[in-house]
Design a protein around this motif. Structure first.
Motif, PDB file in Angstrom:
ATOM      1  N   ALA A   1       2.104   2.116   6.040  1.00 51.90           N
ATOM      2  CA  ALA A   1       0.657   2.344   6.099  1.00 51.90           C
ATOM      3  C   ALA A   1      -0.067   1.237   6.854  1.00 51.90           C
ATOM      4  N   ILE A   2       0.411   0.012   6.757  1.00 48.67           N
ATOM      5  CA  ILE A   2      -0.257  -1.105   7.422  1.00 48.67           C
ATOM      6  C   ILE A   2       0.299  -1.290   8.836  1.00 48.67           C
TER       7      ILE A   2
ATOM      8  N   SER B   1      13.926  10.831  -5.411  1.00 44.98           N
ATOM      9  CA  SER B   1      13.795  11.590  -6.660  1.00 44.98           C
ATOM     10  C   SER B   1      14.603  10.951  -7.783  1.00 44.98           C
TER      11      SER B   1
ATOM     12  N   GLY C   1       4.034  15.079   7.789  1.00 44.45           N
ATOM     13  CA  GLY C   1       4.657  14.839   6.491  1.00 44.45           C
ATOM     14  C   GLY C   1       4.597  13.385   6.072  1.00 44.45           C
ATOM     15  N   ALA C   2       5.343  13.058   5.011  1.00 44.54           N
ATOM     16  CA  ALA C   2       5.355  11.706   4.457  1.00 44.54           C
ATOM     17  C   ALA C   2       6.663  11.512   3.702  1.00 44.54           C
ATOM     18  N   LEU C   3       7.004  10.242   3.481  1.00 46.76           N
ATOM     19  CA  LEU C   3       8.207   9.899   2.725  1.00 46.76           C
ATOM     20  C   LEU C   3       7.797   9.287   1.397  1.00 46.76           C
ATOM     21  N   ILE C   4       8.378   9.780   0.298  1.00 44.75           N
ATOM     22  CA  ILE C   4       8.029   9.253  -1.020  1.00 44.75           C
ATOM     23  C   ILE C   4       9.275   8.714  -1.723  1.00 44.75           C
ATOM     24  N   ARG C   5       9.028   8.087  -2.872  1.00 44.78           N
ATOM     25  CA  ARG C   5      10.100   7.498  -3.675  1.00 44.78           C
ATOM     26  C   ARG C   5      11.244   8.500  -3.890  1.00 44.78           C
TER      27      ARG C   5
ATOM     28  N   PHE D   1      -1.315   0.417  11.874  1.00 44.09           N
ATOM     29  CA  PHE D   1      -2.509  -0.122  12.509  1.00 44.09           C
ATOM     30  C   PHE D   1      -2.233  -1.371  13.348  1.00 44.09           C
TER      31      PHE D   1
ATOM     32  N   GLU E   1       2.987   7.970   9.084  1.00 43.32           N
ATOM     33  CA  GLU E   1       1.670   7.410   8.773  1.00 43.32           C
ATOM     34  C   GLU E   1       0.772   7.419  10.002  1.00 43.32           C
TER      35      GLU E   1
ATOM     36  N   LEU F   1       0.845  -1.202   0.000  1.00 45.83           N
ATOM     37  CA  LEU F   1       0.000   0.000   0.000  1.00 45.83           C
ATOM     38  C   LEU F   1       0.876   1.246   0.000  1.00 45.83           C
ATOM     39  N   ARG F   2       1.476   1.591   1.118  1.00 44.66           N
ATOM     40  CA  ARG F   2       2.512   2.623   1.227  1.00 44.66           C
ATOM     41  C   ARG F   2       3.425   2.184   2.364  1.00 44.66           C
TER      42      ARG F   2
ATOM     43  N   GLN G   1       8.461  14.777   2.303  1.00 44.60           N
ATOM     44  CA  GLN G   1       7.512  15.703   1.687  1.00 44.60           C
ATOM     45  C   GLN G   1       6.510  16.158   2.733  1.00 44.60           C
TER      46      GLN G   1
END
Lengths: 225, 79
Positions: free
Chosen positions: A62-63, A107, A101-105, A66, A95, A58-59, A149
């Protein structure tokens, strides 16, 4: 007194063993915590270590966010318990809403694996007090989704409040906003960073022992609490 | 039962390195004229009639998408 530091293991966690070792190097007692068990076993602090929890499905994070143990961590953090998220742990804390914020792929798309210089920007958190402000430390960075980000207003708030704890020195390795490598919560108790201080606690097994300061900082924070 | 589709896309202002990589590969394959690619996720949910729109929106907002970096659209299809 013995300081008890919990280290969480999720399915797919990789760096729990090194995180526990780092805690022991700082003369804490490392307490294994299991993702499916909400019991924090009376620990004084929690480390959410790196890896690929739940396969990064998912991300990233993200799992894991929970998992039963995370409900307890979120509750304890709300009462001021120090929490450190490293790499995937940082992603999980974002999350979970414990950090903004969040962490993405990355650059550059490639997984980055190298020793990375960081500048210590904030030495007032529970996890960074042993460093001098402005000090540069060398620790491993190994991540594919490490680009930090956040909205402009969140970045402005972090910068304005001095909540950027670590910043990449030199070329930006992953496209993070403002070269941000690690941040802290408003109360300075929760810290997350993409690089791996737990891999740099002994010159025999890491590039330096620069990362040990984070775990020694925690000892001060718990003992002086 | 109904089918619900949730489309999740990176926000316009968020860098999308994967989409860029796809866009950059297209000319190498001989496809010209594609100026931009954005890559997202598409979810298909089989949903009981008891699940209302508010619950679907909450599923999308709190789990399927990360509102910090992504936009999403929930829609019921083919009743």
């Amino acid at each position: 007194m013995s300081v008890r530091v919990g280290v969480i293991t999720f399915p797919g966690t990789l760096d729990d063993v090194d995180a526990a070792r780092a805690a022991r190097y700082a003369e804490a007692e490392a307490v294994p915590l299991w993702h499916g068990d909400p019991d924090l076993k009376g620990v004084d602090a929690v480390i959410v270590p790196g890896g690929f929890s739940y396969g990064d499905y998912l991300r990233c994070g993200a799992i894991a966010r929970f998992a039963p143990v995370m409900g307890s961590v979120i509750e304890a953090a709300g009462k001021g318990m120090p929490v450190l998220g490293i790499c995937n742990g940082f992603q999980i804390l974002c999350e979970a809403g414990l950090l903004p914020g969040a962490l993405i792929r990355n650059s550059g798309l490639h997984f980055v694996c190298k020793d990375q210089w960081l500048k210590v920007e904030n030495n007032t958190t529970a996890w960074s007090s042993r460093y001098e402000k402005g000090a540069e430390i060398l620790v491993p960075l190994k991540s594919g989704e490490g680009g930090y980000q956040a909205t402009q207003s969140t970045v402005d708030e972090l910068e304005g409040e001095g909540r950027v704890v670590f910043r990449y020195v030199g070329d930006n390795p992953n496209g993070s906003r403002n070269n941000i490598a690690g941040i802290t919560s408003a109360n300075g108790r929760v810290v997350g960073l993409m690089p791996h201080p737990e891999h740099a606690i002994d010159a025999l097994t890491g590039p330096t022992d620069d990362g040990l300061g984070m775990f020694l900082s925690l000892m001060d924070a718990v003992v002086n609490a | 039962m109904a089918r619900v589709v949730v489309d999740v896309m990176p926000k316009p202002e968020i860098l999308d390195p994967q989409g860029q990589a796809v866009a950059n590969a297209l000319p190498r394959l001989g496809f010209e004229g594609i100026t931009s690619v954005r890559q997202g996720k598409h979810f298909e949910l089989e949903v009981d009639d008891s699940v209302d729109d508010a619950a679907l929106e909450k599923i999308a907002e709190t789990f399927l998408a990360n509102p910090v970096i992504e936009d999403w659209v929930v829609r019921r299809v083919g009743a």
